[in-house]
Design a protein around this motif. Sequence first.
Motif, PDB file in Angstrom:
ATOM      1  N   VAL A 190       0.836  -1.208   0.000  1.00 58.15           N
ATOM      2  CA  VAL A 190       0.000   0.000   0.000  1.00 58.15           C
ATOM      3  C   VAL A 190       0.873   1.262   0.000  1.00 58.15           C
ATOM      4  N   ASN A 191       1.903   1.269   0.855  1.00 65.04           N
ATOM      5  CA  ASN A 191       2.788   2.449   0.901  1.00 65.04           C
ATOM      6  C   ASN A 191       3.462   2.681  -0.445  1.00 65.04           C
ATOM      7  N   SER A 192       3.964   1.595  -1.033  1.00 61.92           N
ATOM      8  CA  SER A 192       4.675   1.709  -2.302  1.00 61.92           C
ATOM      9  C   SER A 192       3.730   2.242  -3.391  1.00 61.92           C
ATOM     10  N   MET A 193       2.488   1.754  -3.365  1.00 64.75           N
ATOM     11  CA  MET A 193       1.496   2.188  -4.365  1.00 64.75           C
ATOM     12  C   MET A 193       1.243   3.697  -4.254  1.00 64.75           C
ATOM     13  N   ILE A 194       1.053   4.175  -3.022  1.00 66.02           N
ATOM     14  CA  ILE A 194       0.747   5.603  -2.827  1.00 66.02           C
ATOM     15  C   ILE A 194       1.967   6.462  -3.194  1.00 66.02           C
ATOM     16  N   GLU A 195       3.173   5.983  -2.814  1.00 63.70           N
ATOM     17  CA  GLU A 195       4.387   6.752  -3.137  1.00 63.70           C
ATOM     18  C   GLU A 195       4.585   6.862  -4.640  1.00 63.70           C
ATOM     19  N   GLN A 196       4.393   5.742  -5.350  1.00 63.98           N
ATOM     20  CA  GLN A 196       4.576   5.774  -6.811  1.00 63.98           C
ATOM     21  C   GLN A 196       3.562   6.706  -7.458  1.00 63.98           C
ATOM     22  N   ALA A 197       2.318   6.684  -6.965  1.00 66.50           N
ATOM     23  CA  ALA A 197       1.282   7.558  -7.525  1.00 66.50           C
ATOM     24  C   ALA A 197       1.678   9.024  -7.335  1.00 66.50           C
ATOM     25  N   ALA A 198       2.183   9.352  -6.136  1.00 67.47           N
ATOM     26  CA  ALA A 198       2.555  10.738  -5.848  1.00 67.47           C
ATOM     27  C   ALA A 198       3.692  11.184  -6.762  1.00 67.47           C
ATOM     28  N   ARG A 199       4.684  10.307  -6.965  1.00 66.61           N
ATOM     29  CA  ARG A 199       5.827  10.696  -7.807  1.00 66.61           C
ATOM     30  C   ARG A 199       5.424  10.845  -9.267  1.00 66.61           C
ATOM     31  N   GLN A 200       4.395  10.107  -9.675  1.00 65.05           N
ATOM     32  CA  GLN A 200       3.963  10.205 -11.076  1.00 65.05           C
ATOM     33  C   GLN A 200       2.904  11.284 -11.267  1.00 65.05           C
ATOM     34  N   ARG A 201       2.708  12.144 -10.233  1.00 61.67           N
ATOM     35  CA  ARG A 201       1.761  13.268 -10.289  1.00 61.67           C
ATOM     36  C   ARG A 201       0.315  12.806 -10.433  1.00 61.67           C
ATOM     37  N   ALA A 202      -0.021  11.624  -9.904  1.00 56.20           N
ATOM     38  CA  ALA A 202      -1.406  11.148 -10.021  1.00 56.20           C
ATOM     39  C   ALA A 202      -2.304  11.948  -9.083  1.00 56.20           C
ATOM     40  N   SER A 203      -3.544  12.213  -9.520  1.00 55.70           N
ATOM     41  CA  SER A 203      -4.476  12.913  -8.637  1.00 55.70           C
ATOM     42  C   SER A 203      -5.355  11.907  -7.898  1.00 55.70           C
ATOM     43  N   ASP A 204      -5.539  10.706  -8.498  1.00 53.42           N
ATOM     44  CA  ASP A 204      -6.382   9.676  -7.866  1.00 53.42           C
ATOM     45  C   ASP A 204      -5.771   8.297  -8.075  1.00 53.42           C
ATOM     46  N   ILE A 205      -6.029   7.411  -7.101  1.00 52.23           N
ATOM     47  CA  ILE A 205      -5.653   5.997  -7.257  1.00 52.23           C
ATOM     48  C   ILE A 205      -6.950   5.199  -7.181  1.00 52.23           C
ATOM     49  N   HIS A 206      -7.201   4.358  -8.185  1.00 48.84           N
ATOM     50  CA  HIS A 206      -8.389   3.498  -8.166  1.00 48.84           C
ATOM     51  C   HIS A 206      -7.959   2.061  -7.914  1.00 48.84           C
ATOM     52  N   ILE A 207      -8.496   1.446  -6.858  1.00 47.13           N
ATOM     53  CA  ILE A 207      -8.221   0.029  -6.603  1.00 47.13           C
ATOM     54  C   ILE A 207      -9.541  -0.694  -6.814  1.00 47.13           C
ATOM     55  N   GLU A 208      -9.612  -1.513  -7.883  1.00 43.64           N
ATOM     56  CA  GLU A 208     -10.903  -2.070  -8.278  1.00 43.64           C
ATOM     57  C   GLU A 208     -10.927  -3.586  -8.180  1.00 43.64           C
ATOM     58  N   ALA A 209     -12.070  -4.113  -7.748  1.00 42.34           N
ATOM     59  CA  ALA A 209     -12.250  -5.557  -7.648  1.00 42.34           C
ATOM     60  C   ALA A 209     -12.902  -6.052  -8.935  1.00 42.34           C
ATOM     61  N   LEU A 210     -12.133  -6.748  -9.781  1.00 46.74           N
ATOM     62  CA  LEU A 210     -12.717  -7.416 -10.943  1.00 46.74           C
ATOM     63  C   LEU A 210     -12.980  -8.866 -10.527  1.00 46.74           C
ATOM     64  N   GLU A 211     -13.466  -9.691 -11.467  1.00 45.85           N
ATOM     65  CA  GLU A 211     -13.867 -11.034 -11.049  1.00 45.85           C
ATOM     66  C   GLU A 211     -12.693 -11.865 -10.534  1.00 45.85           C
ATOM     67  N   HIS A 212     -11.551 -11.833 -11.278  1.00 50.21           N
ATOM     68  CA  HIS A 212     -10.432 -12.695 -10.885  1.00 50.21           C
ATOM     69  C   HIS A 212      -9.194 -11.928 -10.448  1.00 50.21           C
TER      70      HIS A 212
END
Length: 567
Positions: A190-212
Amino acid sequence: MAHRTQKKRIGDMLINEHVITEEQLEKALPIAKESGKKIGETLIEMGATTEDDIARALSVQLCMEAVSLSGMNIPDEVLNLINESVLRKHVMIPYAFDKNNPNVVHVAMSDPMDMLALDDFSIITNLQPEPAVATAHDILLALDKYYGDTETLKAAQEYAKEREGLLAKNAEEEEAYNQDVNNSPVVLLVNSMIEQAARQRASDIHIEALEHQVRVRFRIDGALYEKFTYNIHLLPAIIARLKIIGGMDISEKRKPQDGRITMTIDRREYDIRVSILPTVFGEKCVMRLAQKKALTRDKKELGFSPEELKAFDHILQNTNGILLVTGPTGSGKSTTLYTALSELNKEDVNIITVEDPVEANIDGINQVQVNPKADLTFATALRSILRQDPDIIMIGEIRDGETAGIAVQASITGHLVVSTLHTNSSAATISRLVDMGIESYLLADSMIGVIAQRLVRRLCPHCKKAYQATTEEKTLMGLDLTEDFTLYEPVGCDQCDNTGYNGRIGIYEIMTITPRLKQLIAKNVSADELKKAAQEEGMHTLRESGVKLVLDGTTSYKEMLRITYEN
């Protein structure tokens, strides 16, 4: 003792290059010593200099190459030389073998005089490192780019391994395990995901549940890009972790929930709003990332043209009346409002805001957070605020007739009210307020200006491609068909992650309410008539502002069309 002289040396070099003054260095040395940080880092935190300036100064003083990693393609055999954790610890990354000597490898470092890092590198790889200068931000971004997937995948695999060991036990124990705060692989993920998003200038992170599987997407410059996919078994653990740090109820899985996280990433403080929603295959989470400092910018950075800046300043000089900023979600309305407030934030005025939620904390401004559970709505908060002797009131958003009515009353009784509204154009805003039940004569009296705005993506300067405008494009932009115009289109390169765009800029339609417009508003004329009159009074439409940016190569024709598409 060598460490001290090295610190002194970096300081001296920065003084020699006129990056900092003697006084700044004297002030920084004791702070660096006390916090155990490097002198460069301390100077950046003090605001005395920037990473880029330090890198430039070191490059000149040490006669070393300064490298930019963003457009570079690093070969796998170089990346596989050394473990990523060592590179992160020393903020360094190898980027190429030397052409003349196969035993020498070029390494980008934020501190090229870090002997410990160079020794570690040569012991592990058995090669001789040749240091070059790069900024820490650049190196961390490169580490994310080349090792980011492996880092998050490693955490995912470790979690899967631990989980398999648990499946032999019963389901209750697994549930307890998912809720364990120190469930380290998931915490890292989770930490790594948020850090990478911040460095890539992301405004939102979407974590989505697909079927598999679990899909993770980042919204960068307004568009969504898929970044990771994981096994669906990881979802409960990721969501549980986010609920813990976001202050939500872990056991509640059937209802939507909201939370907040504050995180410091690369010395910048981020305010993250978390929203969790139950979907068919599991809970979906969206995180909205906002830098605490990013909302209050200098208004020159917002993309106003000189005449728009003049109009904006002119509106803000009013001591009473309503200024509305309109546009769809994510069009930068809050940034414009906060910038206006920072500008007006002087010792002799009392500024109070009512927001849902408070998006950024500004020193010297009293901010109220709406709380419907405690019966603190926009309307009730506003009534109380009027007894607090305010000069300027900001309302996060006008959502209903009641709030609109109080806002109008407040502005007529001598307050400056600034707020946002969701409408498509500045002229449509007036008719929306009339539809909400505000009398048109009151509106004519209280309105001082309406700013409609959108954000368009800037073309990447490294790869944009020129072409001649077609007849259809000229017609749509209202240009002379007999003349030639050069436009630019997106291509995509390593610098912009193959998107063709890098960053965004605001386009504006500023309607200053002149005496003539006041008369028309009082007569309750249609939005089209009002728009026509405003244009005659000197207003530029969003389309016209967009066309300007297309002609000077800031954005593409397609992007301008997408953003200013009007039925």
